[in-house]
Design a protein around this motif. Sequence first.
Motif, short mmCIF file in Angstrom:
data_model
loop_
_atom_site.label_atom_id
_atom_site.label_comp_id
_atom_site.label_asym_id
_atom_site.label_seq_id
_atom_site.Cartn_x
_atom_site.Cartn_y
_atom_site.Cartn_z
N ASP A 1 -4.91 95.25 54.42
CA ASP A 1 -5.39 94.44 55.55
C ASP A 1 -4.89 95.07 56.84
N THR B 1 -8.52 89.18 56.93
CA THR B 1 -7.42 88.69 56.12
C THR B 1 -7.93 87.74 55.03
N ASP C 1 -1.15 94.38 59.50
CA ASP C 1 -1.39 93.86 60.85
C ASP C 1 -0.05 93.38 61.39
N GLN D 1 0.12 84.81 57.32
CA GLN D 1 -1.20 84.40 56.85
C GLN D 1 -1.56 85.11 55.54
N ARG E 1 -0.34 90.71 65.49
CA ARG E 1 -0.41 89.27 65.64
C ARG E 1 0.72 88.69 64.80
MG LIG Z 1 -6.18 89.20 59.93
#
Ligand SMILES: [Mg+2]
Length: 444
Positions: free
Chosen positions: A190, A114, A138, A147, A141
Motif C-alpha cells: 500500500d 488502503t 504510506d 488504518q 498520513r
Molecule cells: Mg491509504
Amino acid sequence: MFDALSEKLQATLADVRGRGTLTEDDIKKAMREIRLALLEADVNFKVVKEFTNTVRERCMGADIVGQLNPGQQVVKIVHEELEALMGGQSGDIVFSPRPPTVILMAGLQGSGKTTATAKLAKFLQKEHGSSVGVAACDVYRPAAVDQLVKVGGQVGATVYEQGTDRDPVDIARWALDQAKQDGKDVLIVDTSGRLHVDEKLMEELKNIRTAVRPHNILLVVDAMTGQDAVNVAEQFGAAVNFDGVIMSKLDGDARGGAALSVKAVTGKPILFASTGEKLDQFERFHPDRMAQRILGMGDVLSFIEKAGEQFDADQAAEMERKLRQNDFTLEDFLQQLKMIRKMGPLTSLLGMIPGFAGQQLKGMKVDEREMDRVEAIILSMTREERRRPELIKGSRRLRIAKGSGVSVQQVNQLVKQFAQMRKVMKQVGKGKMPDMAALMRQGR
Ligand SMILES: [Mg+2]
Ligand SMILES: Nc1nc2c(ncn2[C@@H]2O[C@H](COP(=O)(O)OP(=O)(O)OP(=O)(O)O)[C@@H](O)[C@H]2O)c(=O)[nH]1
C-alpha cells in the motif's frame, strides 16, 4: 450503478429489438440515442465516437444470420461492443512462479488504495488460497498505518509496518524480506496518495518499484470521479506503467463513465471492482457480465448467445430456402426440432424469447414428452414418408404408430399439424424462421 445509462440503452434497444426489419434511418436513430446515452453517462467523447462508429458499421453490414431478427442483431452487436469496450475478457493478477507475488498499489489520495489492499488480500486468500502479507508504505498520513493495520487485521492478512518514521522505500524492501521469510504467497504494498499526479509521488513509486520489483502494479481509481479518474489513469500510465485498474466506489457511481472509458483510453483492463465499504464488497471485473448488467437483458442475451451457438448459419440458410420454396419436409422439421432441443429445455428457452416471457408463457405448456413423441413418430417413418407426408395412410399409419409406440390418432394428429404448419409457412413465405411452438399450438 449505471442506472441512467441502462435505462436509456434499454429503451433504445427495446425499440429496435422486436423489429423484423430495420432501415438505415432506424439504425442511425438508434446510434444517435446510444451516443447521447453514453455521453450523458460521462463516457469519454472519443470513446463514444469510436464505439458508435463501430456499432453502426457492424449493424449496417450485418446479415440476417440464423434465428436472429435484425433488431436482435443490433442488441447482440451493442452487447459485444460494450463488452469489448471494457476489455473483453476478465483479467487476472500475474502470479510469480517464485513467491511472493508482489502487487504494488497506486492511486490518488482517497481513491481507495488502503481499502482495496485489504479487500484484495481477502479475495486472494479466498479465491487462490494464498497467504497474504500487506506492507504499510504510506508514512505521510499519520493515520494511514493504523488504518492498514486495522483493515489488514480484519481480513487476516499479516501487516508489515514500521510506523511513520522510516522511508517508504526501506519499509517496502524490509516488508518483502519479511514476506519471503514468512513464506507468503503474496505481498501487497500500500502506498501513499497525492492530490495530483505529481513528480514526487511518481518518484517515490518508481523507487518502491525498483526496490520490490512488483509483478503487478495496480492503479486504484475512484469511479465516482468520472472522466477525472480516466485522465488520472492516463497520466499515471504515462509516468509509471501499470498493469491493471481497480475501479473503486462503483457503488456510488450512478453514471459509469470511468468504468466504460478507462480501458479504451489507457489500454489497461479493469481487473477488480470495489463496490462498497465492507471488505467483502470486492469482485473480479467481468466485462461480459457488466455489459449484460448495463443492457439489463440477461435473458434475451443468453437466448441470442445460445441461438448463435447452436444454429449453424449454413443450415439456417438452407432451411430458409426450403421454407421459401415450400419445400419443407418432416425430415427438415425433425432436424429443426433437434436443433431447437439442443438449445435446452424448451420452457426455459421460450421464456428467453423477447415478448414471449411472463404472462404468455404461463398459459402455455410446453410438454417435453410431447416433443419426444413427435420425434419418435417422425423417426419411425421412411424417408419417403417424411418427404411426402400425404403418403401416410392406412397400413403405413398403423406401422408408424406401432414403431413409435403411439396411437394411430397421434400419428394422424402430427400429420395434420404438419400440413397446417406448411400452410402457415406458405403464408409467411418471407424466409423468416417460424415460431415453431406457436405453429404447433395452431395445429393442435
Ligand atoms: Mg491509504
Ligand atoms: N462506498 C465505497 N467507499 C469506498 C470504497 N472503497 C473505499 N471507500 C471509502 O473511501 C475512503 C477512502 O478510502 P481509502 O482506502 O482510505 O483510500 P486511499 O486511497 O488509501 O486514501 P489515502 O491513503 O488517503 O491516499 C474511505 O472512507 C473508504 O471507506 C468503495 O468501493 N465503495
